[in-house]
Design a protein around this motif. Structure first.
Motif, PDB file in Angstrom:
ATOM      1  N   GLU A 134     -10.320   0.496  -3.697  1.00  0.00           N
ATOM      2  CA  GLU A 134     -11.059   1.743  -3.507  1.00  0.00           C
ATOM      3  C   GLU A 134     -10.200   2.981  -3.215  1.00  0.00           C
ATOM      4  O   GLU A 134     -10.525   4.066  -3.696  1.00  0.00           O
ATOM      5  CB  GLU A 134     -12.126   1.554  -2.432  1.00  0.00           C
ATOM      6  N   PRO A 135      -9.105   2.893  -2.439  1.00  0.00           N
ATOM      7  CA  PRO A 135      -8.310   4.119  -2.249  1.00  0.00           C
ATOM      8  C   PRO A 135      -7.782   4.714  -3.550  1.00  0.00           C
ATOM      9  O   PRO A 135      -7.553   5.921  -3.633  1.00  0.00           O
ATOM     10  CB  PRO A 135      -7.164   3.646  -1.340  1.00  0.00           C
ATOM     11  N   ASP A 191     -11.079   3.658   1.776  1.00  0.00           N
ATOM     12  CA  ASP A 191     -12.179   3.805   0.836  1.00  0.00           C
ATOM     13  C   ASP A 191     -11.857   4.931  -0.140  1.00  0.00           C
ATOM     14  O   ASP A 191     -10.733   5.439  -0.175  1.00  0.00           O
ATOM     15  CB  ASP A 191     -13.489   4.062   1.587  1.00  0.00           C
ATOM     16  N   ARG A 192     -12.849   5.330  -0.938  1.00  0.00           N
ATOM     17  CA  ARG A 192     -12.601   6.333  -1.974  1.00  0.00           C
ATOM     18  C   ARG A 192     -12.285   7.722  -1.413  1.00  0.00           C
ATOM     19  O   ARG A 192     -11.732   8.552  -2.127  1.00  0.00           O
ATOM     20  CB  ARG A 192     -13.805   6.415  -2.917  1.00  0.00           C
ATOM     21  N   ARG A 193     -12.609   7.953  -0.163  1.00  0.00           N
ATOM     22  CA  ARG A 193     -12.287   9.254   0.429  1.00  0.00           C
ATOM     23  C   ARG A 193     -10.774   9.465   0.525  1.00  0.00           C
ATOM     24  O   ARG A 193     -10.318  10.597   0.724  1.00  0.00           O
ATOM     25  CB  ARG A 193     -12.922   9.373   1.818  1.00  0.00           C
ATOM     26  N   GLU A 250       0.808  -1.222   0.000  1.00  0.00           N
ATOM     27  CA  GLU A 250       0.000   0.000   0.000  1.00  0.00           C
ATOM     28  C   GLU A 250       0.844   1.276   0.000  1.00  0.00           C
ATOM     29  O   GLU A 250       0.428   2.301  -0.547  1.00  0.00           O
ATOM     30  CB  GLU A 250      -0.928  -0.001   1.213  1.00  0.00           C
ATOM     31  N   LEU A 251       2.011   1.241   0.614  1.00  0.00           N
ATOM     32  CA  LEU A 251       2.821   2.450   0.702  1.00  0.00           C
ATOM     33  C   LEU A 251       3.520   2.803  -0.616  1.00  0.00           C
ATOM     34  O   LEU A 251       4.301   3.752  -0.663  1.00  0.00           O
ATOM     35  CB  LEU A 251       3.838   2.323   1.836  1.00  0.00           C
ATOM     36  N   THR A 252       3.229   2.065  -1.681  1.00  0.00           N
ATOM     37  CA  THR A 252       3.719   2.471  -3.009  1.00  0.00           C
ATOM     38  C   THR A 252       2.661   3.250  -3.791  1.00  0.00           C
ATOM     39  O   THR A 252       2.923   3.648  -4.929  1.00  0.00           O
ATOM     40  CB  THR A 252       4.157   1.254  -3.843  1.00  0.00           C
ATOM     41  N   TYR A 253       1.491   3.484  -3.201  1.00  0.00           N
ATOM     42  CA  TYR A 253       0.428   4.186  -3.939  1.00  0.00           C
ATOM     43  C   TYR A 253       0.868   5.589  -4.369  1.00  0.00           C
ATOM     44  O   TYR A 253       0.563   6.033  -5.476  1.00  0.00           O
ATOM     45  CB  TYR A 253      -0.838   4.290  -3.086  1.00  0.00           C
ATOM     46  N   THR A 254       1.577   6.298  -3.495  1.00  0.00           N
ATOM     47  CA  THR A 254       2.022   7.635  -3.885  1.00  0.00           C
ATOM     48  C   THR A 254       3.128   7.562  -4.929  1.00  0.00           C
ATOM     49  O   THR A 254       3.289   8.501  -5.727  1.00  0.00           O
ATOM     50  CB  THR A 254       2.497   8.439  -2.665  1.00  0.00           C
ATOM     51  N   ASN A 255       3.908   6.478  -4.947  1.00  0.00           N
ATOM     52  CA  ASN A 255       4.895   6.302  -6.026  1.00  0.00           C
ATOM     53  C   ASN A 255       4.190   6.208  -7.376  1.00  0.00           C
ATOM     54  O   ASN A 255       4.657   6.755  -8.385  1.00  0.00           O
ATOM     55  CB  ASN A 255       5.714   5.035  -5.801  1.00  0.00           C
ATOM     56  N   LEU A 256       3.065   5.480  -7.404  1.00  0.00           N
ATOM     57  CA  LEU A 256       2.263   5.377  -8.634  1.00  0.00           C
ATOM     58  C   LEU A 256       1.850   6.776  -9.106  1.00  0.00           C
ATOM     59  O   LEU A 256       2.004   7.119 -10.287  1.00  0.00           O
ATOM     60  CB  LEU A 256       1.043   4.499  -8.363  1.00  0.00           C
TER      61      LEU A 256
END
Length: 831
Positions: free
Chosen positions: A150-151, A504-506, A110-116
């Motif tokens: 969802e995030p 979630d999407r928020r 999950e902590l790679t989401y900002t890398n994406l």
């Protein structure tokens, strides 16, 4: 500045250039779809991941699809790219990330989401799906994180839920049709949702009430849920056997062959154990063949048999024995990285013993037997100690133990039991005379429990930062034995992981804001900016408690529409059994537990039948006379950015892949006798390095070079081979000649000033301190010719590097010197 100039001053520039042996390059004329295989992590992590290798090799068979790797640049290059507006590029062709038809991210953490998001931002691709038009690539994602997409729902066009092997072709065909027929995105989303395992977030809307998710509404009632794609028979698909040989040493530097997928042990904290069901084992003969082919093609020195629980694989003992009989004479080691204590037979441990005895990993997860029952890790204290006794008895000096803190129902006594158990394990080693001196016998690794979607603990609360610190301090205080060493994960990272894993999407605006605040590579503790995450949350009206809190049984969970197979009812029943301290058996050896995954027709457990494995190839004959060969080594183009040790490793692997029988040093850690006279400076090209190779067989030098060159990366090659002469020493020539193309024009007056000066010294900074170098004594030639610097240096007074001359004589900045191009040529005869 060109790309090679851009990367010349960063750490490990070879991460960004490609050219590795085994990489696939397609003819552009036949390509109908370009796909970026994007991994939002650094090269060494990305090149360790098996899933991307499966997809890469499968798509290599399709001439109409060009699949190219694009990884996240490390923080130093990331900042340079932002400053200069340079987008990420692929390793195969150098294509800009934003120019691909489809960008497919693999999300493992999950902590790679900002890398994406950082990669999309650098590429000039609008982050939000609604802001992208037909001129922009599709952005899709897969991997285990997509069991709760969802995030990232605001940013993704599609996600793949489940396993890719049987989905790749229909998905690629769909993308080609959409591209060539210019489908609008809404049509593409609707068609994609017809494929099992594909989710289009745009076709779902969320409804909130008083800060809680009330409903996830499907806009198409015929596709209200997404069923995980499952490969029924693993043996129907060949495992990867043509690996890319990495240019930079990856975290897992080995050939990995998956022996099984899925685990039904039922550890209640383990997401993988629920989202990869049922157990499907690969036939042992297929594993054996893939291992042989992959090792022969790559020259790699280690084979890993991969699964969630490798020791549970039905044929593990005969397979490991057959492989070790084949590999041991060829100095190839076997690794079994995932082992269960209650399925470790002595024969299997003996096979592991044949390879190495550096450290043996055991995962009790909890210190007390009571808490192990809660999490369904059904190991008694005696089983753990008996395994440790066997391991120490067979020669290991270190046992690694993994524990989690913050598990449901955990008490202070459970935490103190961790220290007690670790001490008892260390005592088993002491009794057998292990761990002499100050070296530890046990490494106890402490991590924080993070509740995950689609597990029985998905409803549980997660402890916050203060509580985590308190429990960690208490547990560490209980590890009093000096033979037990404690390690622990960063609690800050676990808290953010907990927010994202059940988010979630928020969280979409939170992720975008965190990226803007500089949150990248937050999985690396030295780069995690915890306060920036808190600012991003509070700035969007959210808090940690919104996501770390317990959930009610009747609460709508953000991932309810993603059906991985295991039913919500089964997971709740397992939670109740956990709180009651009741265990659940393994359906691979006992009765079906009705978890909901299997239809018992197509989707069902598949265990590998016994098979007659091939006899090992003839072992190499006893070592003959050692022969030394000398070669001129050329290191040009992208190869100039290879580090010295990595270059030698690639040469060794090229020789092994070329079936050259190398000689090795003696001792506990023997290494191949492949060496150069000196280490060439990073970034400097050369046509004149001296390479020595020692073999145990006689070869024609030209044939030896030809065999090796077929397996070397772009820019690295052997030439002008001959047998070494008796008594000949491997030394660097006394003079080195360079032609340097500077990144900025050089001032001719600097040349004149240098020649007029009576003395000219410089200081070289090294880890051991500074060293003075006499440039007047070392530099034999310093001339400008058509803008290029002609430089000859000797060893008197210390041999300066071309970049050092540019800085200290011509006044270039270190960055300008690094961006210059230096070519080392044949050494002139010393007068």
């Amino acid at each position: 500045m060109n790309r090679q100039g851009l990367i010349s001053g960063v750490e490990k520039p070879a991460r960004y250039l490609g050219g590795e042996p085994g990489a696939v390059h397609k003819e552009p004329a036949g390509v109908r779809l370009s796909l970026a295989l994007a991994f939002p992590e650094v090269y060494e992590i990305a090149m360790s991941h098996l899933g991307i290798k499966v997809i890469y090799e499968a798509l290599a068979e399709r001439p109409d699809v060009s699949a190219e790797r694009v990884f996240c640049p490390w923080v130093d290059l990331l900042e340079l790219m932002r400053q200069q507006g340079e987008p990420p590029w692929s390793l195969e062709s150098g294509r800009r990330l934003g120019d691909f038809d489809v960008i497919g991210f693999s999300l493992q953490y999950e902590l790679t989401y900002t890398n994406l998001l950082a990669m999309l931002s650098l590429a000039g691709v609008p982050l939000k799906r609604d802001e992208r038009g037909p001129e922009h690539p599709l952005v899709i994602a897969g991997g285990p994180c997509m069991v709760n997409p969802e995030p990232l729902a605001d940013f993704l066009d599609l996600t793949v839920v489940g396993e890719a092997e049987e989905l790749l072709d229909p998905l690629m065909d769909l993308f080609i049709a959409a591209k060539e027929e210019a489908w609008p995105r809404d049509r593409l989303y609707a068609e994609a949702m017809k494929l099992e395992g594909v989710y289009a977030p745009a076709l779902f809307e969320t409804v909130y009430e008083q800060g809680r998710l009330k409903e996830l509404k499907a806009l198409d009632p015929d596709h209200a849920t997404v069923r995980r794609r499952v490969v029924p028979d693993l043996g129907a698909h060949q495992p990867p056997s043509r690996p890319i040989v990495p240019a930079v040493t990856p975290v897992h530097d080995r050939l990995g062959v998956e022996v099984a997928r899925g685990c039904t042990r039922g550890c209640r904290f383990c997401q993988a154990g629920f989202i990869y069901r049922p157990v499907r084992e690969r036939p042992p003969e297929q594993v054996y063949a893939a291992a042989r082919q992959g090792l022969e093609a790559s020259g790699l020195e280690e084979l890993a048999l991969l699964s969630l629980s490798t020791s549970d694989y039905t044929c593990i003992e005969p397979l490991a024995t057959a492989l070790m009989d084949e590999l041991e004479p060829r100095r190839i080691s076997l690794s079994l990285p995932s082992l269960r204590m209650d399925s470790l037979g002595e024969e299997l441990i003996n096979q592991i013993k044949r390879v190495r005895k550096t450290g043996f990993t055991l995962a009790p997860e909890a210190g007390s037997e009571r808490l192990r029952k809660v999490i369904n890790k059904n190991l008694s204290e005696e089983q753990i100690l008996a395994t440790a006794r066997t391991v120490y008895g067979l020669g290991w000096n270190l046992v690694k133990l993994y524990f989690m803190l913050g598990l449901p129902t955990e008490t202070e006594q459970d935490r103190l039991a961790i220290g007690r158990l670790a001490t008892l394990v260390a005592a088993e080693g002491k009794a057998l005379g292990r761990g002499r001196g100050k070296r530890p016998l046990v490494n106890a690794s402490l991590g924080l429990f993070v509740p995950k979607p689609h597990t029985p603990f998905q409803w549980e609360g997660q402890i916050g930062l203060d509580e985590a610190r308190e429990r960690l301090a208490q547990t560490k205080a209980g590890l009093g034995d000096r033979k037990v060493k404690a390690k622990w994960n960063d609690a800050h990272a676990s808290v953010i992981e907990g927010v994202l894993s059940r988010g979630d999407r928020r969280l979409g605006p939170v992720l975008a804001r965190a990226m803007e605040l500089g949150c990248v590579f937050d999985g690396w503790s030295e780069h995690l900016d915890y306060h920036a995450w808190l600012e991003a949350l509070t700035g969007n009206g959210l808090s940690l408690d919104d996501y770390l809190r317990p959930r009610r049984q009747d609460e709508v969970l953000p991932w309810e529409h993603i059906r991985v197979g295991v039913t919500k009812e089964y997971l709740w029943a397992e939670r109740e059994r956990a709180l009651a301290g009741e265990s659940t058996g393994d359906c691979r050896t006992g009765r079906c537990v009705d978890c909901g995954v299997c239809d018992h027709k197509v989707i069902k457990p598949r265990l590998a039948p016994d098979a007659a494995l091939p006899a090992p190839q003839a072992a190499p004959e006893s070592e003959g006379e050692r022969l030394r060969y000398r070669f001129r080594l050329a290191k040009t183009g992208p190869a100039r950015f290879l580090g010295h040790l990595e270059m030698l490793k690639l040469i060794e692997r090229g020789l092994r892949a070329g079936a050259i029988e190398l000689a090795y040093t003696q001792g506990f850690h023997p290494h191949a006798l492949v060496k150069t006279a000196a280490a060439l400076s990073l970034g400097v090209e050369s046509l004149a390095e001296v390479l020595e190779i020692t073999t145990i067989r006689a070869y024609d030098p030209g044939e030896l070079a030809e065999r090796a060159n077929r397996h070397l990366p772009q820019g690295l090659s052997l030439h002008d081979g001959r047998l070494g002469r008796p008594g000949e020493k491997l030394i660097d020539p006394p003079l080195a000649a360079y032609r340097v193309e500077p990144s900025v024009p050089l001032d001719p007056e600097r040349v004149n000033g240098f020649h007029r000066a009576e003395e000219w010294t410089m200081l070289r900074q090294t880890p051991k301190g500074s060293r003075e170098i006499d440039l007047k004594a070392a530099v034999r030639r310093l001339e400008l010719e058509d803008g290029a610097l002609l430089l000859e240096v000797g060893s008197a007074g210390g041999r300066p590097k071309p970049g050092e001359v540019l800085v200290n004589v011509f006044g270039l900045s270190p960055a300008q010197a690094a961006a210059s191009r230096a070519l080392k040529m044949s050494a002139p005869e010393e007068s």
